[in-house]
Design a protein around this motif. Structure first.
Motif, mmCIF file in Angstrom:
data_model
loop_
_atom_site.group_PDB
_atom_site.id
_atom_site.type_symbol
_atom_site.label_atom_id
_atom_site.label_comp_id
_atom_site.label_asym_id
_atom_site.label_seq_id
_atom_site.Cartn_x
_atom_site.Cartn_y
_atom_site.Cartn_z
ATOM 1 N N VAL A 275 0.826 -1.038 0.110
ATOM 2 C CA VAL A 275 -0.067 0.236 0.155
ATOM 3 C C VAL A 275 0.635 1.397 0.029
ATOM 4 O O VAL A 275 0.767 2.206 -0.700
ATOM 5 C CB VAL A 275 -1.056 -0.261 1.232
ATOM 6 C CG1 VAL A 275 -1.617 1.415 1.296
ATOM 7 C CG2 VAL A 275 -2.017 -1.022 1.103
ATOM 8 N N ALA A 276 1.908 1.199 0.901
ATOM 9 C CA ALA A 276 2.930 2.540 1.047
ATOM 10 C C ALA A 276 3.309 2.544 -0.554
ATOM 11 O O ALA A 276 3.282 3.913 -0.798
ATOM 12 C CB ALA A 276 3.879 2.218 1.929
ATOM 13 N N PHE A 277 4.030 1.682 -1.122
ATOM 14 C CA PHE A 277 4.439 1.924 -2.405
ATOM 15 C C PHE A 277 3.601 2.206 -3.417
ATOM 16 O O PHE A 277 4.074 2.814 -4.541
ATOM 17 C CB PHE A 277 5.411 0.626 -2.859
ATOM 18 C CG PHE A 277 6.878 0.537 -2.406
ATOM 19 C CD1 PHE A 277 7.774 0.829 -3.005
ATOM 20 C CD2 PHE A 277 6.975 0.481 -0.766
ATOM 21 C CE1 PHE A 277 9.318 0.831 -2.756
ATOM 22 C CE2 PHE A 277 8.482 0.580 -0.238
ATOM 23 C CZ PHE A 277 9.484 0.791 -1.118
ATOM 24 N N GLY A 278 2.342 1.410 -3.270
ATOM 25 C CA GLY A 278 1.442 2.067 -4.418
ATOM 26 C C GLY A 278 0.988 3.330 -4.280
ATOM 27 O O GLY A 278 0.787 4.033 -5.371
ATOM 28 N N LEU A 279 0.721 3.984 -3.030
ATOM 29 C CA LEU A 279 0.574 5.442 -2.905
ATOM 30 C C LEU A 279 1.698 6.063 -3.610
ATOM 31 O O LEU A 279 1.468 7.088 -4.327
ATOM 32 C CB LEU A 279 0.359 5.685 -1.407
ATOM 33 C CG LEU A 279 -0.904 5.101 -1.019
ATOM 34 C CD1 LEU A 279 -0.879 5.421 0.562
ATOM 35 C CD2 LEU A 279 -2.294 6.074 -1.436
ATOM 36 N N LEU A 280 3.114 5.794 -3.120
ATOM 37 C CA LEU A 280 4.004 6.528 -3.831
ATOM 38 C C LEU A 280 4.329 6.556 -5.472
ATOM 39 O O LEU A 280 4.355 7.488 -5.904
ATOM 40 C CB LEU A 280 5.250 5.939 -3.147
ATOM 41 C CG LEU A 280 5.765 6.213 -1.820
ATOM 42 C CD1 LEU A 280 6.895 5.454 -1.233
ATOM 43 C CD2 LEU A 280 6.134 7.629 -1.479
ATOM 44 N N GLY B 56 0.948 10.295 2.266
ATOM 45 C CA GLY B 56 0.625 9.019 2.824
ATOM 46 C C GLY B 56 1.149 7.960 2.742
ATOM 47 O O GLY B 56 1.755 7.111 3.818
ATOM 48 N N GLY B 57 2.063 7.918 1.568
ATOM 49 C CA GLY B 57 2.842 6.682 1.213
ATOM 50 C C GLY B 57 4.033 6.629 2.123
ATOM 51 O O GLY B 57 4.567 5.810 2.828
ATOM 52 N N CYS B 58 4.793 7.771 2.071
ATOM 53 C CA CYS B 58 5.860 8.218 2.971
ATOM 54 C C CYS B 58 5.489 7.988 4.468
ATOM 55 O O CYS B 58 6.493 7.192 5.312
ATOM 56 C CB CYS B 58 6.403 9.573 2.629
ATOM 57 S SG CYS B 58 6.937 9.806 1.130
ATOM 58 N N ALA B 59 4.495 8.528 4.880
ATOM 59 C CA ALA B 59 4.066 8.393 6.191
ATOM 60 C C ALA B 59 3.863 6.852 6.757
ATOM 61 O O ALA B 59 4.435 6.374 7.684
ATOM 62 C CB ALA B 59 2.807 8.934 6.734
#
Length: 178
Positions: free
Chosen positions: A97-102, A146-149
Motif C-alpha cells: 500500500v505504501a509503495f502503491g501510494l508513492l 500518505g505513502g511516505c508516512a
C-alpha cells in the motif's frame, strides 16, 4: 496455506491496484479542476481553512525549486523505477500500500511534468487543494505524503520491506533475532 509465489503476486497486485487508483483519482480531479475552476475564484470547502484554488507549480512543495523543474521530473522518474523494481519483493500488504501510494502519486505529478505546458519534461504540476497557512497541493501530493508516512511507520515498527512474508529470513542482511 498459500504458497510464497501466490503471496508475492497478491502483494504486487495490491501495489498496482493502489497505484492505479491513486493515479486515476489524481488525474481525474486535475482534469476536472482545470476545466471547471481554473481562472475562477476560489471555492470554499471549509471556510477559509480549506479552499479549492487552481495553481500551476513548476517546482516542489511550497513552491521551492521552480527553476529546476527537470530535476523533479528526474526524481519522479527515479521513484517510479525504484518502486517497480521492488514491487515483486515486498514482504507485506502494508508495504504494498505504501509503495502503491508513492507510485500513483509520482506518476500523477510526472504526467503533469511531461504533458502540461510548457512541455518538454518541464510542465507545471496542477495544485488545487489549499490548506490555510500551509500549502496548495493535489491528490498526488497527498498520496505521496500518505505513502511516505506509512513507510516511515513501518520502518519504525521494523517491518521488513522486502523478502517473503512468513518465510525464514535468517541470515539475511538486517534480519532480526527472535
Amino acid at each position: 496455506m498459500p504458497d510464497v509465489t501466490t503471496s508475492v503476486r497478491r502483494r504486487a497486485f495490491l501495489l498496482w491496484a493502489v497505484a492505479a487508483l491513486a493515479y486515476a483519482v489524481d488525474l481525474g480531479t486535475k482534469l476536472a479542476v482545470v476545466a471547471k475552476l481554473e481562472g475562477r475564484t476560489t471555492v470554499s470547502v471549509l471556510g477559509d481553512w480549506l479552499v479549492l484554488r487552481v495553481q500551476r507549480n513548476p517546482g516542489a512543495a511550497f513552491g521551492m525549486g521552480a527553476a529546476t523543474t527537470i530535476v523533479f521530473t528526474l526524481v519522479a522518474t527515479a521513484v517510479v523505477v525504484v518502486v517497480i523494481r521492488y514491487s515483486r519483493r515486498l514482504a507485506s500488504a502494508p508495504w504494498a500500500v505504501a509503495f502503491g501510494l508513492l507510485l500513483g502519486g509520482a506518476l500523477g505529478n510526472l504526467t503533469d511534468r511531461v504533458f502540461r505546458a510548457p512541455g518538454d519534461f518541464q510542465g507545471a504540476v496542477v495544485d488545487f487543494i489549499a490548506v490555510r497557512d500551509f500549502s496548495v497541493m493535489n491528490l498526488a501530493d497527498w498520496a505521496i505524503t500518505g505513502g511516505c508516512a506509512l513507510a516511515l511507520l513501518l520502518s519504525f515498527r521494523s517491518s521488513p520491506m522486502t523478502g517473503t512474508a512468513g518465510a525464514s529470513d535468517a541470515g539475511a542482511p538486517g534480519a532480526r533475532e527472535a
